[in-house]
Design a protein around this motif. Sequence first.
Motif, PDB file in Angstrom:
ATOM      1  N   GLU A  49      11.483  26.977  36.382  1.00 36.17           N
ATOM      2  CA  GLU A  49      10.054  26.892  36.093  1.00 36.17           C
ATOM      3  C   GLU A  49       9.237  27.986  36.763  1.00 36.17           C
ATOM      4  O   GLU A  49       8.430  28.665  36.134  1.00 36.17           O
TER       5      GLU A  49
ATOM      6  N   HIS B 166      10.735  20.556  31.134  1.00 36.97           N
ATOM      7  CA  HIS B 166      10.246  19.899  29.931  1.00 36.97           C
ATOM      8  C   HIS B 166      11.349  19.238  29.115  1.00 36.97           C
ATOM      9  O   HIS B 166      11.173  18.158  28.553  1.00 36.97           O
TER      10      HIS B 166
ATOM     11  N   ASN C 151      12.046  15.850  30.185  1.00 32.40           N
ATOM     12  CA  ASN C 151      11.000  14.962  29.694  1.00 32.40           C
ATOM     13  C   ASN C 151      11.285  14.498  28.281  1.00 32.40           C
ATOM     14  O   ASN C 151      11.127  13.325  27.940  1.00 32.40           O
TER      15      ASN C 151
END
Lengths: 348, 348
Positions: free
Chosen positions: B130, B194, B197
Amino acid sequence: MGHITLKTIAERLNISIATVSWVLAGKGKERKISPATQERILLCAESMNYHPNMLARALTRGVSNTVGLILPSISDSFYSAIAKAIELSLDKIDYSLMICSSESETLRENRMISMLKSHRVGGIILAPMEISKVEIRQLINESYPLVLFDRFFPDLPANYVLIDNEESSYKLVDHLIRKGSRKIACITINPHLHHMNLRRKGYEKALKKHRLEINPELIGEVAFHGYEKDIPATLDRIFHQVPEVDAFFFASHILAIEAFQYFRVHHMDYNRKFRLGSIHEEPLFQNIAPHINVAMMPVAKIGRQIVDILAEQMNVKYSPPNTTTLETKENINRSVVLPCKLIIRDNN
Amino acid sequence: MGHITLKTIAERLNISIATVSWVLAGKGKERKISPATQERILLCAESMNYHPNMLARALTRGVSNTVGLILPSISDSFYSAIAKAIELSLDKIDYSLMICSSESETLRENRMISMLKSHRVGGIILAPMEISKVEIRQLINESYPLVLFDRFFPDLPANYVLIDNEESSYKLVDHLIRKGSRKIACITINPHLHHMNLRRKGYEKALKKHRLEINPELIGEVAFHGYEKDIPATLDRIFHQVPEVDAFFFASHILAIEAFQYFRVHHMDYNRKFRLGSIHEEPLFQNIAPHINVAMMPVAKIGRQIVDILAEQMNVKYSPPNTTTLETKENINRSVVLPCKLIIRDNN
DNA sequence: CTGAAAGCGCTTACAG
DNA sequence: CTGAAAGCGCTTACAG
């Protein structure tokens, strides 16, 4: 997408390219360039985010700060671990790594060698196939920095980093016998690869020591290419000829993997029925066969040794972990044999 | 160790370097060079075993025929398989691969990016962390040929090759429910990534569809760094809070691996007690958990797509397997989402 | 049909 | 203390 070059900086500072080059190479004081100028150059390079063009540097130097690594199979856990170890060691001498996977195809291996030479890599690291000896001899003749590992060819005078194949196998099988096994199968690969021969020798040596008969029926040799397909038939034969087989010695973890598949398919309670031993293992072996005894290859150490020897050949100033100041010079081969770590797990 | 160069050949043949270069570049007839001369050049190059100096070529062209690949961990089976797939695809367009392992350290990742740029690689392939978004944005601004994979950052406009994270997770959990599981644990990684997620969303979507309650006690989120240490405590908690847990959904195969270790250490008969599902797997999963259901990442296809998109950006003439002639040009992002293959193994 | 020449970005003797 | 210049091996407009 104009890159920042020495020229960019030189023009910006109204100074010659040479001076910039000297300073950025860290030879400022050696060249007695005024501290003020040095400061200006360093600052400017920093602020402009200058990155030297490695291609140009390598072209002038005649050799690049990249090393080539040719692996039989990059998706094998042992080889990928080796790759990682090598990369980590190369980091310390500011070399980059170019990894190639020969897929155990001689043609590919040769192609990769010539590709790496085309890229003028500083050195080549290789776990070679047998047939490619010609190309490797070529490298040796050119005294191209070269380190071979994992596989050994007695008549190929090169730098090797190896494990103690025979000794580790011997210890492993010796242990199996001491624990009570008498009918120990040896699963190995066609011994046109010398290290496989050594592992088998270790097996035989242990049997001899305990005055056990060497039974050819207990020895399963699978083909080098497509060994996966060979394992089932080989095990079938062994179970047929020697139903009382009570232990397995796998000359390589990749053979053990296939055997586990076989055991599972045939619903054999192998963890109960057999003592197991294997040269090297996969991370998941502990789950599949909690009691398997293993001679672990010292992956990190192998990687370090390889880079150590290669760096020496490439004349890289480099303080190796072992401070044994070798007297050896180029063309004198440095070979290292590293012991495996024996992991005994069936001492329940 | 004098290398054979164009000059060597030119002098040998009493001809200009330029002519040799043209012919060897295959542009002989285009330049209308006499067949006789061409023949002589080709023969001479062949017999002298000429190999072009890629460094020089790359320097003049401003870019090399090498592509950089930055992996979070080269010794992870998924990533090493991807590396292999990419290398095989690059072969076809005569590109070489430089593989780097960031070890999931942002600092290292950034260092590798700048190193690759220093080497003027033709393109970069990256499964990014990230925090490194800044450096990646930089690459995008420079319109450096770039393909990201595995991980997705919604606000980072780049070329992505991804899998259908949510859909695959949904299908997997949906299957577990249909088979009768009601208390399904979801083991995942801190969702600053992500794609993690999305996998969790798929899990929740399946529960909702079947009107099952989403119980936070059944969700285990482990840290990204050092997840190995986190798994035991997480599983401890789940078993404590929801002893009736009857299934596990692992958002990644690396999580499943750790869970298996835990199950083994705690002598749990997990193959009987739980239904299992996992995004991706290791080759040995079948041995450890014969009934685990898996959404397999299409590794070979991912590799091909990555190279396909990268080649387009690098303006390599290349006939992609899928003959969909895209209208897209550079700066227009091409993202591809590939479906996983669902492997159901608990249909006993 | 072929060649002379500039240029890619760096390093490094050589000169002052 | 600093710079001009040659050279690494290739590619490619430009000229003839």
